[in-house]
Design a protein around this motif. Sequence first.
Motif, mmCIF file in Angstrom:
data_model
loop_
_atom_site.group_PDB
_atom_site.id
_atom_site.type_symbol
_atom_site.label_atom_id
_atom_site.label_comp_id
_atom_site.label_asym_id
_atom_site.label_seq_id
_atom_site.Cartn_x
_atom_site.Cartn_y
_atom_site.Cartn_z
ATOM 1 N N ARG A 8 90.960 37.947 -35.080
ATOM 2 C CA ARG A 8 89.740 38.315 -34.353
ATOM 3 C C ARG A 8 88.787 39.086 -35.265
ATOM 4 N NH1 ARG A 8 87.529 42.319 -30.710
ATOM 5 N NH2 ARG A 8 86.741 41.330 -28.839
ATOM 6 N N SER A 9 89.314 40.027 -36.039
ATOM 7 C CA SER A 9 88.445 40.816 -36.917
ATOM 8 C C SER A 9 87.881 39.965 -38.051
ATOM 9 C CB SER A 9 89.164 42.058 -37.442
ATOM 10 O OG SER A 9 90.229 41.701 -38.272
ATOM 11 N N VAL A 10 88.669 39.027 -38.570
ATOM 12 C CA VAL A 10 88.187 38.140 -39.632
ATOM 13 C C VAL A 10 87.078 37.233 -39.085
ATOM 14 C CG1 VAL A 10 88.803 36.182 -41.125
ATOM 15 C CG2 VAL A 10 90.316 38.172 -40.986
ATOM 16 N N PHE A 29 82.425 44.000 -17.422
ATOM 17 C CA PHE A 29 83.734 43.373 -17.643
ATOM 18 C C PHE A 29 84.856 44.297 -17.166
ATOM 19 C CE2 PHE A 29 87.052 41.017 -19.601
ATOM 20 C CZ PHE A 29 86.524 39.768 -19.921
ATOM 21 N N PRO A 30 85.697 43.845 -16.219
ATOM 22 C CA PRO A 30 86.796 44.700 -15.737
ATOM 23 C C PRO A 30 87.724 45.116 -16.877
ATOM 24 C CG PRO A 30 86.507 42.794 -14.308
ATOM 25 C CD PRO A 30 85.658 42.553 -15.530
ATOM 26 N N LYS A 31 88.104 46.385 -16.871
ATOM 27 C CA LYS A 31 88.942 46.926 -17.942
ATOM 28 C C LYS A 31 90.414 46.541 -17.781
ATOM 29 C CE LYS A 31 85.993 50.893 -19.100
ATOM 30 N NZ LYS A 31 84.826 50.088 -18.960
ATOM 31 N N GLU A 32 90.789 46.183 -16.561
ATOM 32 C CA GLU A 32 92.177 45.771 -16.325
ATOM 33 C C GLU A 32 92.238 44.770 -15.189
ATOM 34 O OE1 GLU A 32 93.523 49.584 -13.630
ATOM 35 O OE2 GLU A 32 93.731 49.722 -15.806
ATOM 36 N N GLY A 33 93.413 44.162 -15.030
ATOM 37 C CA GLY A 33 93.618 43.170 -13.983
ATOM 38 C C GLY A 33 93.193 41.780 -14.435
ATOM 39 N N GLY A 34 93.597 40.783 -13.657
ATOM 40 C CA GLY A 34 93.269 39.400 -13.970
ATOM 41 C C GLY A 34 91.768 39.151 -13.932
ATOM 42 N N VAL A 35 91.279 38.419 -14.917
ATOM 43 C CA VAL A 35 89.863 38.063 -14.986
ATOM 44 C C VAL A 35 89.737 36.571 -15.295
ATOM 45 C CG1 VAL A 35 87.664 38.384 -16.220
ATOM 46 C CG2 VAL A 35 89.151 40.353 -15.790
ATOM 47 N N LEU A 36 88.981 35.880 -14.465
ATOM 48 C CA LEU A 36 88.623 34.488 -14.742
ATOM 49 C C LEU A 36 87.233 34.529 -15.366
ATOM 50 C CD1 LEU A 36 89.149 31.430 -14.496
ATOM 51 C CD2 LEU A 36 88.094 31.539 -12.218
ATOM 52 N N LEU A 37 87.166 34.254 -16.658
ATOM 53 C CA LEU A 37 85.918 34.307 -17.405
ATOM 54 C C LEU A 37 85.376 32.891 -17.541
ATOM 55 C CD1 LEU A 37 83.866 35.866 -19.139
ATOM 56 C CD2 LEU A 37 85.433 35.603 -21.072
ATOM 57 N N CYS A 38 84.234 32.628 -16.893
ATOM 58 C CA CYS A 38 83.653 31.280 -16.871
ATOM 59 C C CYS A 38 82.334 31.271 -17.627
ATOM 60 C CB CYS A 38 83.412 30.834 -15.432
ATOM 61 S SG CYS A 38 84.918 30.698 -14.464
ATOM 62 N N THR A 39 82.237 30.405 -18.625
ATOM 63 C CA THR A 39 81.024 30.359 -19.444
ATOM 64 C C THR A 39 80.555 28.932 -19.692
ATOM 65 O OG1 THR A 39 80.034 31.235 -21.476
ATOM 66 C CG2 THR A 39 82.288 30.444 -21.634
ATOM 67 N N ASN A 40 79.280 28.815 -20.039
ATOM 68 C CA ASN A 40 78.740 27.511 -20.402
ATOM 69 C C ASN A 40 79.321 27.096 -21.757
ATOM 70 O OD1 ASN A 40 77.190 29.646 -21.625
ATOM 71 N ND2 ASN A 40 75.574 28.201 -22.100
ATOM 72 N N HIS A 41 79.138 25.809 -22.098
ATOM 73 C CA HIS A 41 79.777 25.279 -23.306
ATOM 74 C C HIS A 41 78.756 24.488 -24.113
ATOM 75 C CE1 HIS A 41 82.990 24.326 -25.899
ATOM 76 N NE2 HIS A 41 83.678 23.479 -25.172
ATOM 77 N N VAL A 52 85.596 36.896 -29.798
ATOM 78 C CA VAL A 52 85.247 38.090 -30.577
ATOM 79 C C VAL A 52 84.277 39.019 -29.853
ATOM 80 C CG1 VAL A 52 85.717 36.977 -32.793
ATOM 81 C CG2 VAL A 52 83.359 37.052 -31.958
ATOM 82 N N THR A 53 83.650 38.547 -28.774
ATOM 83 C CA THR A 53 82.710 39.415 -28.055
ATOM 84 C C THR A 53 83.291 40.014 -26.782
ATOM 85 O OG1 THR A 53 81.707 37.554 -26.860
ATOM 86 C CG2 THR A 53 80.672 38.217 -28.952
ATOM 87 N N ALA A 54 84.278 39.366 -26.188
ATOM 88 C CA ALA A 54 84.889 39.903 -24.966
ATOM 89 C C ALA A 54 85.667 41.174 -25.307
ATOM 90 C CB ALA A 54 85.812 38.870 -24.323
ATOM 91 N N PRO A 55 85.651 42.159 -24.409
ATOM 92 C CA PRO A 55 86.345 43.417 -24.701
ATOM 93 C C PRO A 55 87.869 43.349 -24.565
ATOM 94 C CG PRO A 55 85.312 43.516 -22.544
ATOM 95 C CD PRO A 55 84.905 42.213 -23.153
ATOM 96 N N ARG A 56 88.374 42.228 -24.037
ATOM 97 C CA ARG A 56 89.820 42.049 -23.888
ATOM 98 C C ARG A 56 90.221 40.701 -24.485
ATOM 99 N NH1 ARG A 56 90.841 42.842 -17.615
ATOM 100 N NH2 ARG A 56 92.929 42.201 -18.248
ATOM 101 N N LYS A 57 91.493 40.549 -24.783
ATOM 102 C CA LYS A 57 91.994 39.279 -25.308
ATOM 103 C C LYS A 57 91.776 38.189 -24.261
ATOM 104 C CE LYS A 57 96.128 37.010 -27.107
ATOM 105 N NZ LYS A 57 97.526 37.163 -27.509
#
Length: 191
Positions: A8-10, A29-41, A52-57
């Motif tokens: 990620r850092s590289v 962005f929720p700091k904990e718990g399940g998150v469904l992250l939906c984005t355009n492609h 690399v931009t999301a605050p969680r893995k």
Amino acid sequence: MSLYPFARSVVAGILKPTFRIKVEGLEHFPKEGGVLLCTNHISNLDPPVVGVTAPRKVLFMAKDELFQVPVLKQLLNNFGTFPVKRGGGDREALRAGLKVLKEGNVLGLFPEGTRSKDGKLGKGMPGAGFFALRSTAAVVPCAIIGPYKSFSTLRVVYGKPINMEEYREKKISTEEMTSIIMEEIGKLIQK
């Protein structure tokens, strides 16, 4: 150091200055718990940019064909990415996605199912609605607004989580839920 933070850092060290990535809305962005992250492609670079931009893995679902290349398969497996057979209800992939959310992790999805040829937001597939309605995860819309051109600005905008309570109570269809998610992504792009 495990592979994910190192990679990620590289990757961040390469992508962030090259595309002058500007991130907005991380406070949503929720700091904990399940998150469904939906984005355009809009590009093959979308998964690493979100990673690399999301605050969680972020654990991604990726097309099965990518897992046919041995080196790529190993790399994807190391990052927690799992395959999905496109064009039908891949029950194994659906179970794997629900497990990611139930364990309190972040599942990254591109609801369109494929890259947009013209950069415009396409129609979403019902899988996004399925995960949103079948889990208790927060649903976070995200928009990647580009172009992917060296030294021009690429924006990644994280929106507020969608209030899922009313939709889960109404028992709306997965298609309707996906449409709502796509509308929220569209609003982020319009801003």
